[in-house]
Write a protein that holds these residues in place. Structure first.
Motif, PDB file in Angstrom:
ATOM      1  N   TYR A  63     -60.158  46.713 -29.314  1.00  0.00           N
ATOM      2  CA  TYR A  63     -60.431  45.285 -29.399  1.00  0.00           C
ATOM      3  C   TYR A  63     -61.085  44.762 -28.129  1.00  0.00           C
ATOM      4  N   GLY A  64     -60.638  45.188 -26.994  1.00  0.00           N
ATOM      5  CA  GLY A  64     -61.232  44.717 -25.749  1.00  0.00           C
ATOM      6  C   GLY A  64     -60.601  43.434 -25.263  1.00  0.00           C
ATOM      7  N   PRO A  65     -60.917  43.052 -24.031  1.00  0.00           N
ATOM      8  CA  PRO A  65     -60.318  41.843 -23.460  1.00  0.00           C
ATOM      9  C   PRO A  65     -60.842  40.570 -24.117  1.00  0.00           C
ATOM     10  N   THR A  66     -59.991  39.568 -24.143  1.00  0.00           N
ATOM     11  CA  THR A  66     -60.346  38.242 -24.641  1.00  0.00           C
ATOM     12  C   THR A  66     -60.025  37.239 -23.547  1.00  0.00           C
ATOM     13  N   ASP A  67     -60.982  36.420 -23.147  1.00  0.00           N
ATOM     14  CA  ASP A  67     -60.726  35.383 -22.158  1.00  0.00           C
ATOM     15  C   ASP A  67     -60.032  34.209 -22.834  1.00  0.00           C
ATOM     16  N   VAL A  68     -58.921  33.787 -22.250  1.00  0.00           N
ATOM     17  CA  VAL A  68     -58.137  32.674 -22.760  1.00  0.00           C
ATOM     18  C   VAL A  68     -58.141  31.586 -21.701  1.00  0.00           C
ATOM     19  N   GLU A  69     -58.582  30.411 -22.062  1.00  0.00           N
ATOM     20  CA  GLU A  69     -58.580  29.279 -21.129  1.00  0.00           C
ATOM     21  C   GLU A  69     -57.144  28.803 -20.923  1.00  0.00           C
ATOM     22  N   ILE A  70     -56.760  28.600 -19.657  1.00  0.00           N
ATOM     23  CA  ILE A  70     -55.409  28.128 -19.329  1.00  0.00           C
ATOM     24  C   ILE A  70     -55.529  26.860 -18.496  1.00  0.00           C
ATOM     25  N   LYS A  71     -54.869  25.798 -18.945  1.00  0.00           N
ATOM     26  CA  LYS A  71     -54.812  24.547 -18.181  1.00  0.00           C
ATOM     27  C   LYS A  71     -53.354  24.291 -17.827  1.00  0.00           C
ATOM     28  N   ILE A  72     -53.038  24.390 -16.532  1.00  0.00           N
ATOM     29  CA  ILE A  72     -51.665  24.182 -16.064  1.00  0.00           C
ATOM     30  C   ILE A  72     -51.312  22.712 -16.231  1.00  0.00           C
ATOM     31  N   GLN A  73     -50.188  22.449 -16.898  1.00  0.00           N
ATOM     32  CA  GLN A  73     -49.712  21.080 -17.096  1.00  0.00           C
ATOM     33  C   GLN A  73     -48.631  20.718 -16.071  1.00  0.00           C
ATOM     34  N   SER A  74     -47.716  21.663 -15.831  1.00  0.00           N
ATOM     35  CA  SER A  74     -46.640  21.422 -14.873  1.00  0.00           C
ATOM     36  C   SER A  74     -45.997  22.756 -14.511  1.00  0.00           C
ATOM     37  N   TYR A  75     -45.183  22.726 -13.480  1.00  0.00           N
ATOM     38  CA  TYR A  75     -44.403  23.901 -13.103  1.00  0.00           C
ATOM     39  C   TYR A  75     -43.121  23.423 -12.454  1.00  0.00           C
ATOM     40  N   LYS A  76     -42.100  24.294 -12.461  1.00  0.00           N
ATOM     41  CA  LYS A  76     -40.829  23.948 -11.833  1.00  0.00           C
ATOM     42  C   LYS A  76     -40.117  25.233 -11.439  1.00  0.00           C
ATOM     43  N   GLN A  77     -39.209  25.082 -10.502  1.00  0.00           N
ATOM     44  CA  GLN A  77     -38.361  26.193 -10.106  1.00  0.00           C
ATOM     45  C   GLN A  77     -37.238  26.334 -11.132  1.00  0.00           C
ATOM     46  N   VAL A  78     -36.945  27.572 -11.538  1.00  0.00           N
ATOM     47  CA  VAL A  78     -35.824  27.859 -12.430  1.00  0.00           C
ATOM     48  C   VAL A  78     -35.004  28.985 -11.807  1.00  0.00           C
ATOM     49  N   ASP A  79     -33.750  29.117 -12.233  1.00  0.00           N
ATOM     50  CA  ASP A  79     -32.855  30.093 -11.628  1.00  0.00           C
ATOM     51  C   ASP A  79     -33.210  31.537 -11.947  1.00  0.00           C
ATOM     52  N   LEU A  80     -33.608  31.800 -13.190  1.00  0.00           N
ATOM     53  CA  LEU A  80     -33.850  33.176 -13.628  1.00  0.00           C
ATOM     54  C   LEU A  80     -35.281  33.355 -14.121  1.00  0.00           C
ATOM     55  N   CYS A  81     -35.845  34.517 -13.826  1.00  0.00           N
ATOM     56  CA  CYS A  81     -37.165  34.892 -14.343  1.00  0.00           C
ATOM     57  C   CYS A  81     -36.949  35.917 -15.441  1.00  0.00           C
ATOM     58  N   ASN A  82     -37.235  35.497 -16.656  1.00  0.00           N
ATOM     59  CA  ASN A  82     -37.058  36.389 -17.798  1.00  0.00           C
ATOM     60  C   ASN A  82     -35.663  36.996 -17.816  1.00  0.00           C
ATOM     61  N   GLY A  83     -34.658  36.153 -17.526  1.00  0.00           N
ATOM     62  CA  GLY A  83     -33.262  36.556 -17.595  1.00  0.00           C
ATOM     63  C   GLY A  83     -32.715  37.242 -16.360  1.00  0.00           C
ATOM     64  N   GLN A  84     -33.510  37.366 -15.306  1.00  0.00           N
ATOM     65  CA  GLN A  84     -33.052  38.054 -14.102  1.00  0.00           C
ATOM     66  C   GLN A  84     -33.282  37.201 -12.866  1.00  0.00           C
ATOM     67  N   LYS A  85     -32.433  37.435 -11.831  1.00  0.00           N
ATOM     68  CA  LYS A  85     -32.645  36.750 -10.560  1.00  0.00           C
ATOM     69  C   LYS A  85     -33.970  37.224  -9.966  1.00  0.00           C
ATOM     70  N   PRO A  86     -34.711  36.315  -9.344  1.00  0.00           N
ATOM     71  CA  PRO A  86     -36.021  36.715  -8.813  1.00  0.00           C
ATOM     72  C   PRO A  86     -35.895  37.658  -7.621  1.00  0.00           C
ATOM     73  N   ILE A  87     -36.638  38.746  -7.665  1.00  0.00           N
ATOM     74  CA  ILE A  87     -36.773  39.646  -6.520  1.00  0.00           C
ATOM     75  C   ILE A  87     -38.263  39.909  -6.336  1.00  0.00           C
ATOM     76  N   MET A  88     -38.630  40.171  -5.089  1.00  0.00           N
ATOM     77  CA  MET A  88     -40.043  40.399  -4.795  1.00  0.00           C
ATOM     78  C   MET A  88     -40.311  41.886  -4.641  1.00  0.00           C
ATOM     79  N   PRO A  89     -41.393  42.366  -5.240  1.00  0.00           N
ATOM     80  CA  PRO A  89     -41.804  43.730  -4.926  1.00  0.00           C
ATOM     81  C   PRO A  89     -42.316  43.766  -3.493  1.00  0.00           C
ATOM     82  N   GLY A  90     -42.193  44.892  -2.839  1.00  0.00           N
ATOM     83  CA  GLY A  90     -42.683  45.000  -1.461  1.00  0.00           C
ATOM     84  C   GLY A  90     -41.918  44.118  -0.512  1.00  0.00           C
ATOM     85  N   GLN A  91     -40.600  44.176  -0.573  1.00  0.00           N
ATOM     86  CA  GLN A  91     -39.784  43.260   0.232  1.00  0.00           C
ATOM     87  C   GLN A  91     -40.014  43.433   1.727  1.00  0.00           C
TER      88      GLN A  91
END
Length: 122
Positions: A1-29
């Motif tokens: 199929y190949g890549p499809t470009d999808v237009e994204i318009k950010i409406q808002s953002y906020k801090q939340v406790d969990l990322c996809n059900g897990q506490k946030p950790i950074m790669p390359g700490q």
């Protein structure tokens, strides 16, 4: 199929406790020493140009900047020197225009337990 470009318009953002059900950790700490991991949930309007097919596991690419410090909050591109990399995934994007939410781990310079996260630019 190949890549499809999808237009994204950010409406808002906020801090939340969990990322996809897990506490946030950074790669390359080690490289991110002195930074704090925080989960950001983004609400956006997306446009899938394919009017007949739902797109699955859509990669989100780009830059995200901490306006106060002037640096990138993406652990995989802290200095803006690499091309815009994938920083999140959207499970599904319906045909046409729709609203979605996605999450990613940001590396911020302030302790989010003590003060608000900085303003971000996408």
């Amino acid at each position: 199929y190949g890549p499809t470009d999808v237009e994204i318009k950010i409406q808002s953002y906020k801090q939340v406790d969990l990322c996809n059900g897990q506490k946030p950790i950074m790669p390359g700490q080690k490289a991110a020493e002195g930074l704090f991991p925080v989960c950001i949930e983004v609400e956006a309007v997306v446009v899938n140009p394919d009017k007949s097919k739902t797109l699955k596991d859509v990669s989100v690419y780009g830059f995200v900047k901490d306006n106060d410090a002037g640096n990138s909050v993406l652990p995989n591109n802290p200095d803006f020197k690499s091309d815009s990399g994938q920083y999140a995934m959207i499970k599904e994007v319906a045909p046409g225009q729709s609203s979605v939410k996605y999450q990613f781990v940001a590396a911020v310079t302030v302790d989010p337990k003590k003060e608000p996260i900085p303003t971000l630019t996408f």
